[in-house]
Design a protein around this motif. Structure first.
Motif, PDB file in Angstrom:
ATOM      1  N   TYR A 237      -5.218   4.320   1.005  1.00  0.00           N
ATOM      2  CA  TYR A 237      -6.220   3.821   0.065  1.00  0.00           C
ATOM      3  C   TYR A 237      -6.278   4.657  -1.207  1.00  0.00           C
ATOM      4  N   ILE A 238      -6.297   5.979  -1.075  1.00  0.00           N
ATOM      5  CA  ILE A 238      -6.407   6.824  -2.265  1.00  0.00           C
ATOM      6  C   ILE A 238      -5.142   6.738  -3.106  1.00  0.00           C
ATOM      7  N   THR A 239      -3.991   6.586  -2.446  1.00  0.00           N
ATOM      8  CA  THR A 239      -2.744   6.407  -3.182  1.00  0.00           C
ATOM      9  C   THR A 239      -2.750   5.098  -3.943  1.00  0.00           C
ATOM     10  N   ALA A 240      -3.212   4.036  -3.298  1.00  0.00           N
ATOM     11  CA  ALA A 240      -3.257   2.721  -3.945  1.00  0.00           C
ATOM     12  C   ALA A 240      -4.110   2.773  -5.205  1.00  0.00           C
ATOM     13  N   PHE A 241      -5.267   3.420  -5.115  1.00  0.00           N
ATOM     14  CA  PHE A 241      -6.125   3.509  -6.294  1.00  0.00           C
ATOM     15  C   PHE A 241      -5.449   4.318  -7.403  1.00  0.00           C
ATOM     16  N   GLY A 242      -4.881   5.457  -7.047  1.00  0.00           N
ATOM     17  CA  GLY A 242      -4.290   6.337  -8.054  1.00  0.00           C
ATOM     18  C   GLY A 242      -3.137   5.702  -8.805  1.00  0.00           C
ATOM     19  N   ILE A 243      -2.216   5.065  -8.075  1.00  0.00           N
ATOM     20  CA  ILE A 243      -1.046   4.517  -8.756  1.00  0.00           C
ATOM     21  C   ILE A 243      -1.417   3.300  -9.593  1.00  0.00           C
ATOM     22  N   MET A 244      -2.403   2.517  -9.139  1.00  0.00           N
ATOM     23  CA  MET A 244      -2.788   1.359  -9.935  1.00  0.00           C
ATOM     24  C   MET A 244      -3.602   1.766 -11.155  1.00  0.00           C
ATOM     25  N   TYR A 245      -4.357   2.856 -11.038  1.00  0.00           N
ATOM     26  CA  TYR A 245      -5.048   3.359 -12.220  1.00  0.00           C
ATOM     27  C   TYR A 245      -4.028   3.796 -13.262  1.00  0.00           C
ATOM     28  N   ALA A 246      -3.020   4.532 -12.818  1.00  0.00           N
ATOM     29  CA  ALA A 246      -1.993   5.000 -13.750  1.00  0.00           C
ATOM     30  C   ALA A 246      -1.209   3.836 -14.342  1.00  0.00           C
ATOM     31  N   GLN A 247      -0.800   2.897 -13.486  1.00  0.00           N
ATOM     32  CA  GLN A 247      -0.045   1.744 -13.978  1.00  0.00           C
ATOM     33  C   GLN A 247      -0.895   0.881 -14.893  1.00  0.00           C
ATOM     34  N   GLY A 248      -2.190   0.728 -14.551  1.00  0.00           N
ATOM     35  CA  GLY A 248      -3.081  -0.046 -15.405  1.00  0.00           C
ATOM     36  C   GLY A 248      -3.236   0.578 -16.779  1.00  0.00           C
ATOM     37  N   THR A 249      -3.263   1.906 -16.823  1.00  0.00           N
ATOM     38  CA  THR A 249      -3.341   2.595 -18.113  1.00  0.00           C
ATOM     39  C   THR A 249      -2.097   2.319 -18.949  1.00  0.00           C
ATOM     40  N   LEU A 250      -0.934   2.389 -18.320  1.00  0.00           N
ATOM     41  CA  LEU A 250       0.306   2.098 -19.040  1.00  0.00           C
ATOM     42  C   LEU A 250       0.313   0.669 -19.570  1.00  0.00           C
ATOM     43  N   MET A 251      -0.058  -0.283 -18.719  1.00  0.00           N
ATOM     44  CA  MET A 251       0.008  -1.677 -19.116  1.00  0.00           C
ATOM     45  C   MET A 251      -1.072  -2.053 -20.132  1.00  0.00           C
ATOM     46  N   PHE A 252      -2.131  -1.238 -20.211  1.00  0.00           N
ATOM     47  CA  PHE A 252      -3.142  -1.450 -21.243  1.00  0.00           C
ATOM     48  C   PHE A 252      -2.697  -0.849 -22.574  1.00  0.00           C
ATOM     49  N   GLU A 253      -2.096   0.342 -22.518  1.00  0.00           N
ATOM     50  CA  GLU A 253      -1.768   1.073 -23.738  1.00  0.00           C
ATOM     51  C   GLU A 253      -0.469   0.616 -24.397  1.00  0.00           C
ATOM     52  N   LEU A 254       0.545   0.305 -23.609  1.00  0.00           N
ATOM     53  CA  LEU A 254       1.848  -0.027 -24.193  1.00  0.00           C
ATOM     54  C   LEU A 254       1.789  -1.210 -25.158  1.00  0.00           C
ATOM     55  N   PRO A 255       1.101  -2.320 -24.834  1.00  0.00           N
ATOM     56  CA  PRO A 255       1.066  -3.436 -25.793  1.00  0.00           C
ATOM     57  C   PRO A 255       0.433  -3.074 -27.135  1.00  0.00           C
ATOM     58  N   PHE A 256      -0.435  -2.054 -27.173  1.00  0.00           N
ATOM     59  CA  PHE A 256      -1.050  -1.662 -28.438  1.00  0.00           C
ATOM     60  C   PHE A 256      -0.031  -1.072 -29.408  1.00  0.00           C
ATOM     61  N   LEU A 257       1.133  -0.671 -28.884  1.00  0.00           N
ATOM     62  CA  LEU A 257       2.170  -0.148 -29.774  1.00  0.00           C
ATOM     63  C   LEU A 257       2.623  -1.204 -30.772  1.00  0.00           C
TER      64      LEU A 257
ATOM     65  N   ILE B 245     -11.820   0.804   7.935  1.00  0.00           N
ATOM     66  CA  ILE B 245     -12.339   1.980   7.239  1.00  0.00           C
ATOM     67  C   ILE B 245     -12.229   3.160   8.194  1.00  0.00           C
ATOM     68  N   GLN B 246     -11.102   3.837   8.166  1.00  0.00           N
ATOM     69  CA  GLN B 246     -10.848   4.947   9.067  1.00  0.00           C
ATOM     70  C   GLN B 246     -10.015   6.008   8.360  1.00  0.00           C
ATOM     71  N   LEU B 247     -10.156   7.245   8.831  1.00  0.00           N
ATOM     72  CA  LEU B 247      -9.546   8.393   8.156  1.00  0.00           C
ATOM     73  C   LEU B 247      -8.030   8.285   8.096  1.00  0.00           C
ATOM     74  N   ARG B 248      -7.406   7.732   9.122  1.00  0.00           N
ATOM     75  CA  ARG B 248      -5.946   7.681   9.159  1.00  0.00           C
ATOM     76  C   ARG B 248      -5.377   6.745   8.085  1.00  0.00           C
ATOM     77  N   LEU B 249      -6.205   5.851   7.542  1.00  0.00           N
ATOM     78  CA  LEU B 249      -5.764   4.972   6.460  1.00  0.00           C
ATOM     79  C   LEU B 249      -6.145   5.502   5.081  1.00  0.00           C
ATOM     80  N   PHE B 250      -6.866   6.609   5.037  1.00  0.00           N
ATOM     81  CA  PHE B 250      -7.317   7.148   3.761  1.00  0.00           C
ATOM     82  C   PHE B 250      -6.166   7.499   2.822  1.00  0.00           C
ATOM     83  N   PRO B 251      -5.044   8.071   3.308  1.00  0.00           N
ATOM     84  CA  PRO B 251      -3.925   8.326   2.387  1.00  0.00           C
ATOM     85  C   PRO B 251      -3.412   7.069   1.696  1.00  0.00           C
TER      86      PRO B 251
END
Length: 395
Positions: free
Chosen positions: A213-233, A205-211
């Motif tokens: 961690y925040i990137t990992a959360f953001g891209i998985m949130y976006a990808q998770g949204t796609l993978m949740f929504e696309l099958p509903f089509l 847990i250190q500042l130099r690893l923050f980029p």
């Protein structure tokens, strides 16, 4: 062929094939899981809750797995979960209600919590310098991408022809093949070492690893949204499961395009992360404002291209900034953050999709991540004064 007769090069090639099989099994499920759950009586909120709970179990398992991987090495935490996953996926054939499916998904999430960081820890051991590390992570992303490109299409077609239950049987056979491959090719003596002081999660847990961690959360949130929504089509429109599989495959095809730009690996990982995130933001804006919230090939290709840029850069940055003895915990913590993004996105999407587009929420999340990354870049990657342009781009 015995384990001890294999060179590290052959083991690395076998590991790439193993990663391909693992991610093939994961992505074959995307086109059929949501329609399968709906056929059992699940609502969109229930599906979001199931996916979120699965990722929550995965998150907790990641943190447990990192400790054991650093202590005992990754081999057993690859082979045993593969066998158990094969059994768990085969049991999907006998699912009769949503409760059974819910339980099996949580079991899968816990097993994957050990498998993913163990594979990444083993892969990181095959590099002797930054260039080799970046190359290995790029090939890993290539394997994942090829799986993303072909597996949803295959899974969707099997679901169309034989039904979701038989699709899970087919996925189980893929995992059985991965189990036998791992048992014959992965050695047990690559990672286990003795250290005077055992690493801890607090040290990560250190500042130099923050980029990272925040990137990992953001891209998985976006990808998770796609993978949740696309099958509903395939549930709410005239799209078939095969059509949904093709759309998911577009993400993988876009990643392949960006991976073909071999020169991009000479650019600083930080700059590559920022560029990939910006591309993802544009792709979600494209979906929101130009396609009436129904994804088409163009924005999905762009999102995949951004993924192909971000993932190798993110993995390279992580391995550069943590000591070797803490890589099991490092990749486990990264997987936990992946899970956190995956937990949040389907839960939020399931709650708001009747009132507001989940794509809009994902777009906002990505924009916030880009903004924070921009502020970090403005202050220098290490919290110091900005480097000259040429030095910051190529380093």
């Amino acid at each position: 062929m015995g384990n001890m007769t294999l060179s590290k090069t052959k083991q690395k090639l076998a590991l790439f094939l193993l990663l391909f099989l693992i991610f093939t099994s994961m992505h074959m499920q995307f086109p059929v899981l949501t329609p399968f759950a709906v056929s059992l009586g699940a609502t969109s909120f229930m599906i979001g809750l199931m996916l979120g709970a699965t990722s929550f179990v995965n998150l907790g398992g990641n943190l447990i797995a990192g400790i054991f991987i650093d202590r005992a090495g990754p081999r057993r935490f690859i082979i045993i979960p593969l066998l158990l996953l094969a059994v768990s996926l085969a049991l999907h054939f006998f699912v009769a209600d949503v409760t059974h499916l819910f339980i099996l998904r949580m079991i899968n999430g816990f097993l994957l919590a050990f498998l993913t960081p163990a594979c990444m820890t083993l892969l990181s051991s095959f590099a002797d310098n930054r260039r080799e590390q970046s190359k290995n992570m790029a090939v890993n992303t290539l394997m994942v991408t090829v799986a993303m490109a072909v597996a949803p299409f295959i899974g969707g077609k099997i679901g169309e022809w034989f039904g979701a239950s038989w699709t899970f049987v087919a996925i189980s056979f893929v995992m059985i093949a991965a189990y036998f491959l791992a048992g014959r090719t992965i050695q047990s003596n690559l990672i286990i070492r003795s250290y005077r002081k055992e690493p801890s999660y607090q040290s990560l847990i250190q500042l130099r690893l923050f980029p990272v961690y925040i990137t990992a959360f953001g891209i998985m949130y976006a990808q998770g949204t796609l993978m949740f929504e696309l099958p509903f089509l395939s549930v709410e429109t005239d799209f078939s499961k095969g059509d949904v599989g093709i759309l998911v495959s577009m993400v993988g095809a876009g990643t392949l395009i960006s991976l073909a730009l071999f020169f991009i690996h000479w650019i600083s990982p930080y700059v590559r992360i920022f560029l990939g995130l910006a591309m993802m933001c544009i792709s979600f804006g494209w979906i929101l404002f130009y396609t009436s919230h129904i994804p088409v090939a163009g924005p999905l290709l762009l999102f995949g291209a951004g993924t192909g840029i971000v993932f190798p850069a993110m993995m390279t940055m992580l391995t550069e900034r943590i000591p070797e003895e803490a890589r099991g915990r490092g990749f486990a913590l990264l997987s936990a953050i992946f899970s956190l993004g995956t937990i949040t996105s389907p839960f939020v999407a399931g709650m708001v999709r009747d009132f507001i587009s989940p794509y809009f929420i994902a777009w906002i999340v990505l924009m916030i991540v880009v903004m924070v990354m921009g502020l970090l870049e403005q202050n220098g990657e290490e919290g110091t004064a900005p480097a000259p342009v040429a030095e910051s781009l190529f380093r």
